[in-house]
Design an enzyme around this catalytic site. Structure first.
Site, PDB file in Angstrom:
ATOM      1  N   GLY A  48       0.818  -1.219   0.000  1.00  0.00           N
ATOM      2  CA  GLY A  48       0.000   0.000   0.000  1.00  0.00           C
ATOM      3  C   GLY A  48       0.845   1.259   0.000  1.00  0.00           C
ATOM      4  O   GLY A  48       0.558   2.221  -0.724  1.00  0.00           O
ATOM      5  N   CYS A  49       1.913   1.251   0.780  1.00  0.00           N
ATOM      6  CA  CYS A  49       2.777   2.428   0.859  1.00  0.00           C
ATOM      7  C   CYS A  49       3.525   2.639  -0.455  1.00  0.00           C
ATOM      8  O   CYS A  49       3.743   3.775  -0.868  1.00  0.00           O
ATOM      9  CB  CYS A  49       3.737   2.290   2.029  1.00  0.00           C
ATOM     10  SG  CYS A  49       2.854   2.191   3.607  1.00  0.00           S
ATOM     11  N   THR A  50       3.880   1.554  -1.119  1.00  0.00           N
ATOM     12  CA  THR A  50       4.531   1.661  -2.418  1.00  0.00           C
ATOM     13  C   THR A  50       3.573   2.275  -3.438  1.00  0.00           C
ATOM     14  O   THR A  50       3.960   3.164  -4.205  1.00  0.00           O
ATOM     15  CB  THR A  50       5.046   0.283  -2.882  1.00  0.00           C
ATOM     16  OG1 THR A  50       6.031  -0.166  -1.940  1.00  0.00           O
ATOM     17  CG2 THR A  50       5.656   0.356  -4.267  1.00  0.00           C
ATOM     18  N   ALA A  53       3.290   6.048  -2.562  1.00  0.00           N
ATOM     19  CA  ALA A  53       4.538   6.768  -2.841  1.00  0.00           C
ATOM     20  C   ALA A  53       4.773   6.888  -4.347  1.00  0.00           C
ATOM     21  O   ALA A  53       5.206   7.939  -4.831  1.00  0.00           O
ATOM     22  CB  ALA A  53       5.714   6.059  -2.170  1.00  0.00           C
TER      23      ALA A  53
END
Length: 157
Positions: A48-50, A53
């Site tokens: 999710g963070c990838t 970002a």
């Protein structure tokens, strides 16, 4: 859930000085006169963070052209932030808030529901800070997918 900070439009953004993925120091007061998008994510190199970002990376030029400086922040160490930036070709600062003090000051760390359980962790959030260092928008509990498109629409970028 316990009482926690919730920033609102017009309130002063808490100042900070944190180390980025390259070992440099980034401070909010040093960015006075510029508009800042600070997005808080739970952990570098996770799916999710990838997604989030990389969405910021893919929108960086229009955001910069509109006068915004994008900063990511998580509890990860600078070394992990560097691996994240290099792996995903992220060309904006990723700030290491290892003691979670800045995340806490922004209301982006605390109790949250995760798969039905209450846990302590980073609350995926985005803060838009104006040239005077005041919060223009504080968005909590955002979804990783589609979030940057919503920010761009909100900011008309």
């Amino acid at each position: 859930m316990s009482e926690k900070v919730v920033l609102e439009a017009g309130s002063p953004a808490p100042d900070f000085s944190l180390v980025d993925q390259d070992g440099g120091t980034v401070s909010l007061s040093g960015l006075r006169g510029r508009r800042v998008i600070l997005f808080a994510y739970p952990a570098a190199l996770t799916p999710g963070c990838t997604t989030e970002a990389c969405d910021f990376r893919d929108s960086i030029e229009p955001l910069r052209a509109a006068g915004y400086t994008v900063l990511g922040i998580s509890p990860d160490a600078p070394e992990k932030q560097k691996r994240f930036a290099e792996t995903e070709h992220l060309d904006y600062p990723l700030l290491a808030d290892e003691d979670r003090s800045v995340l806490t000051a922004y209301g982006a760390f605390g109790e949250k529901k995760n798969y039905g359980r209450i846990v302590q962790g980073v609350i995926r959030s985005t803060f838009v800070i104006d040239e005077e260092g005041r919060v223009a928008h504080a968005l909590y509990n955002v979804k990783a997918t589609g979030h940057v498109a919503r920010i761009r629409k909100l900011l008309e970028v």
